[in-house]
Design a protein around this motif. Structure first.
Motif, PDB file in Angstrom:
ATOM      1  N   UNK A 164      43.604  43.148  33.800  1.00  0.00           N
ATOM      2  CA  UNK A 164      42.317  42.468  33.741  1.00  0.00           C
ATOM      3  C   UNK A 164      42.499  41.110  33.048  1.00  0.00           C
ATOM      4  N   UNK A 165      41.680  40.111  33.424  1.00  0.00           N
ATOM      5  CA  UNK A 165      41.835  38.766  32.870  1.00  0.00           C
ATOM      6  C   UNK A 165      41.821  38.708  31.344  1.00  0.00           C
ATOM      7  N   UNK A 166      40.959  39.488  30.709  1.00  0.00           N
ATOM      8  CA  UNK A 166      40.899  39.427  29.241  1.00  0.00           C
ATOM      9  C   UNK A 166      42.177  39.973  28.603  1.00  0.00           C
ATOM     10  N   UNK A 167      42.831  40.917  29.267  1.00  0.00           N
ATOM     11  CA  UNK A 167      44.099  41.424  28.749  1.00  0.00           C
ATOM     12  C   UNK A 167      45.170  40.344  28.863  1.00  0.00           C
ATOM     13  N   UNK A 168      45.201  39.664  29.990  1.00  0.00           N
ATOM     14  CA  UNK A 168      46.184  38.591  30.183  1.00  0.00           C
ATOM     15  C   UNK A 168      45.986  37.478  29.165  1.00  0.00           C
ATOM     16  N   UNK A 169      44.729  37.090  28.936  1.00  0.00           N
ATOM     17  CA  UNK A 169      44.457  36.023  27.960  1.00  0.00           C
ATOM     18  C   UNK A 169      44.889  36.448  26.562  1.00  0.00           C
ATOM     19  N   UNK A 170      44.526  37.660  26.190  1.00  0.00           N
ATOM     20  CA  UNK A 170      44.882  38.143  24.858  1.00  0.00           C
ATOM     21  C   UNK A 170      46.398  38.208  24.691  1.00  0.00           C
ATOM     22  N   UNK A 171      47.098  38.672  25.708  1.00  0.00           N
ATOM     23  CA  UNK A 171      48.559  38.761  25.642  1.00  0.00           C
ATOM     24  C   UNK A 171      49.180  37.374  25.485  1.00  0.00           C
ATOM     25  N   UNK A 172      48.695  36.416  26.273  1.00  0.00           N
ATOM     26  CA  UNK A 172      49.238  35.051  26.186  1.00  0.00           C
ATOM     27  C   UNK A 172      49.012  34.434  24.809  1.00  0.00           C
ATOM     28  N   UNK A 173      47.954  34.849  24.125  1.00  0.00           N
ATOM     29  CA  UNK A 173      47.638  34.292  22.807  1.00  0.00           C
ATOM     30  C   UNK A 173      48.393  34.956  21.664  1.00  0.00           C
ATOM     31  N   UNK A 174      49.144  36.007  21.955  1.00  0.00           N
ATOM     32  CA  UNK A 174      49.903  36.692  20.907  1.00  0.00           C
ATOM     33  C   UNK A 174      51.146  35.904  20.508  1.00  0.00           C
ATOM     34  N   UNK A 175      51.616  36.163  19.326  1.00  0.00           N
ATOM     35  CA  UNK A 175      52.876  35.579  18.875  1.00  0.00           C
ATOM     36  C   UNK A 175      54.028  36.249  19.623  1.00  0.00           C
TER      37      UNK A 175
END
Length: 72
Positions: free
Chosen positions: A9-20
């Motif tokens: 899901x898009x929110x999972x992808x965004x959150x993953x990309x924002x991780x260290x």
């Protein structure tokens, strides 16, 4: 290790990309272990696992009815 890709899901992808990078690595380790456990189960057990996850998710209203998983 090899790289594979799958849709999320898009929110999972965004959150993953924002991780260290460290946090991404931790998630990759957890997913690797989880996928290995799932793949080593029989197809019947896997279908049951998918159904349980779907039921739990639907109970908590995390996904709309139209995105139900077809475990067949």
């Amino acid at each position: 290790m090899e790289t594979i890709s799958f849709e999320v899901e898009p929110e999972i992808a965004r959150a993953y990309r924002n991780l260290s990078p460290t946090e991404r690595q931790k998630i990759q380790i957890v997913l690797n272990i989880w996928l290995k456990q799932i793949i080593n189960k029989s197809p019947i057990e896997l279908d049951e696992l998918i159904q349980r996850m779907q039921n739990r998710t639907n109970e908590h209203n995390h996904i709309p009815e139209t995105t139900k998983i077809d475990a067949r």
